[in-house]
Design an enzyme around this catalytic site. Structure first.
Site, PDB file in Angstrom:
ATOM      1  N   ASP A  92     -10.250   2.894   5.332  1.00  0.00           N
ATOM      2  CA  ASP A  92     -10.591   1.466   5.321  1.00  0.00           C
ATOM      3  C   ASP A  92     -12.106   1.256   5.287  1.00  0.00           C
ATOM      4  OD1 ASP A  92      -8.614  -0.535   5.269  1.00  0.00           O
ATOM      5  OD2 ASP A  92      -7.954  -0.021   7.294  1.00  0.00           O
ATOM      6  N   GLN A 105      -3.424  -1.395  10.334  1.00  0.00           N
ATOM      7  CA  GLN A 105      -3.455  -2.729   9.736  1.00  0.00           C
ATOM      8  C   GLN A 105      -3.955  -3.752  10.759  1.00  0.00           C
ATOM      9  OE1 GLN A 105      -2.957  -3.236   6.486  1.00  0.00           O
ATOM     10  NE2 GLN A 105      -3.344  -5.419   6.640  1.00  0.00           N
ATOM     11  N   LYS A 156       0.846  -1.206   0.000  1.00  0.00           N
ATOM     12  CA  LYS A 156       0.000   0.000   0.000  1.00  0.00           C
ATOM     13  C   LYS A 156       0.883   1.258   0.000  1.00  0.00           C
ATOM     14  CE  LYS A 156      -3.560  -2.488   2.574  1.00  0.00           C
ATOM     15  NZ  LYS A 156      -4.162  -2.673   3.905  1.00  0.00           N
TER      16      LYS A 156
HETATM   17  N1  GUN Z   1      -6.293  -6.802   7.320  1.00  0.00           N
HETATM   18  C1  GUN Z   1      -6.785  -7.571   6.326  1.00  0.00           C
HETATM   19  N2  GUN Z   1      -7.416  -6.812   5.420  1.00  0.00           N
HETATM   20  C2  GUN Z   1      -7.319  -5.532   5.840  1.00  0.00           C
HETATM   21  C3  GUN Z   1      -7.760  -4.290   5.317  1.00  0.00           C
HETATM   22  O1  GUN Z   1      -8.411  -4.204   4.265  1.00  0.00           O
HETATM   23  N3  GUN Z   1      -7.455  -3.191   6.069  1.00  0.00           N
HETATM   24  C4  GUN Z   1      -6.774  -3.260   7.235  1.00  0.00           C
HETATM   25  N4  GUN Z   1      -6.541  -2.130   7.896  1.00  0.00           N
HETATM   26  N5  GUN Z   1      -6.349  -4.407   7.744  1.00  0.00           N
HETATM   27  C5  GUN Z   1      -6.620  -5.530   7.045  1.00  0.00           C
END
Ligand code: GUN
Length: 295
Positions: free
Chosen positions: A121, A98, A54
């Site tokens: 998110d 995350q 990302k």
């Molecule tokens: N862990 C697994 N998928 C995601 C996501 O889309 N965003 C975040 N912040 N953590 C994750």
């Protein structure tokens, strides 16, 4: 008959090109550079890899980004303080914590502490509530990516029977809500099957569009699919493969080989939904910087 492969890598590149162009305009016309803050707690290799990808996406778009790597034993209070700092930082338009977090940290509390106007998110209860009642909001990235994949591959869900397998807060529940809305790009008939469903094949066989978000390797096979269905495979599962250098390979929740012969279109794993999730994080950050959703 065999299926068309829906190329998520290519579609995500198209979206990123659009975001990059719009970002250049935003910088020149309004002097705004989109900014995204990542919070990564602990050393989970998958989480580290997702945050790295990302962050790389941010660089490609010309965004500002910062990654705060915190030790696994950090206190919940310290994480909350950091979120509060980013909530008030004008350079930051998106905050991404995350997941998963270590068990001593309450995920719901952390997500609720993020300013919902920076919740790229789309996990904050305000965004999820607005999603459910059809108001503008940050949509969770994987579901938003699935909707884009369907539309950009010529598979408008309107009037189609969409069967979602899986009811997670990150994928199953939000994608069902997105596609259910009486809105352009949605308006589907939606069924959700889950771990409480005795025989999921009764439902999967009725799907015009089948969305597999189960988290179990290759658990949907061709005999569970209606001929001509469109299949979106959200799964990312590691399975042992002694012929691979790493000793494993990545497969989806769908058995690709058997489903490919029955479906009209199918997403591969990797290269389907995965790249779309990253593109949608970048899109949401751009939307946050442009103040489009909460102006
Ligand atoms: N862990 C697994 N998928 C995601 C996501 O889309 N965003 C975040 N912040 N953590 C994750």
């Amino acid at each position: 008959m065999s299926a068309i492969i829906i190329d998520g890598k290519k579609i995500s590149e198209d979206i990123k090109r659009e975001i990059k162009l719009e970002t250049e305009k935003l910088k020149v016309e309004r002097g705004i550079t989109p900014g995204l803050a990542f919070i990564l707690v602990g050393e989970n290799p998958a989480s580290q890899s997702y945050v790295k990808m990302k962050g790389k996406g941010c660089d490609e778009m010309g965004f500002y980004s910062i990654t705060e790597k915190l030790p696994v034993d950090i206190s919940e209070e310290k994480v909350l303080q950091l979120i509060n700092q980013f909530n008030h930082d004008p350079k930051i338009h998106g905050i991404l914590v995350q997941l998963p977090l270590p068990i001593h940290i309450n995920e719901e509390k952390i997500i609720a502490a993020i300013d919902y106007r920076k919740d790229v998110d789309g996990f904050h209860p305000i965004n999820l509530g607005r999603l459910m009642i059809g108001l503008p909001c940050f949509k969770p990235c994987t579901p938003a990516g699935i909707q884009e994949l369907l539309l950009r591959s010529g598979n408008d869900p309107a009037g189609k029977h969409v069967v979602v397998v899986g009811r997670s807060n990150i994928v199953g529940k939000p994608i069902a809500n997105i596609l259910l809305q009486k809105q352009i790009g949605a308006n589907a008939i939606v069924t959700i099957a889950h771990t409480g469903t005795k025989d999921i094949s009764i439902f999967t066989k009725q799907a015009d569009i089948l969305i597999a978000a189960i988290g179990k390797a290759e658990s949907i096979t061709g005999d569970m699919v209606k001929r001509g269905a469109v299949i979106i495979d959200v799964g990312i599962n590691k399975v042992e493969d002694i012929s691979a250098k790493s000793g494993y390979r990545i497969v989806g929740d769908v058995n690709f080989e058997s489903a490919f012969k029955i479906a009209s279109a199918i997403t591969p794993v990797p290269g389907g939904v995965g790249p779309m999730t990253i593109a949608m994080v970048l899109k949401n950050t751009f939307l946050g910087a442009r103040n489009i959703i909460y102006s």
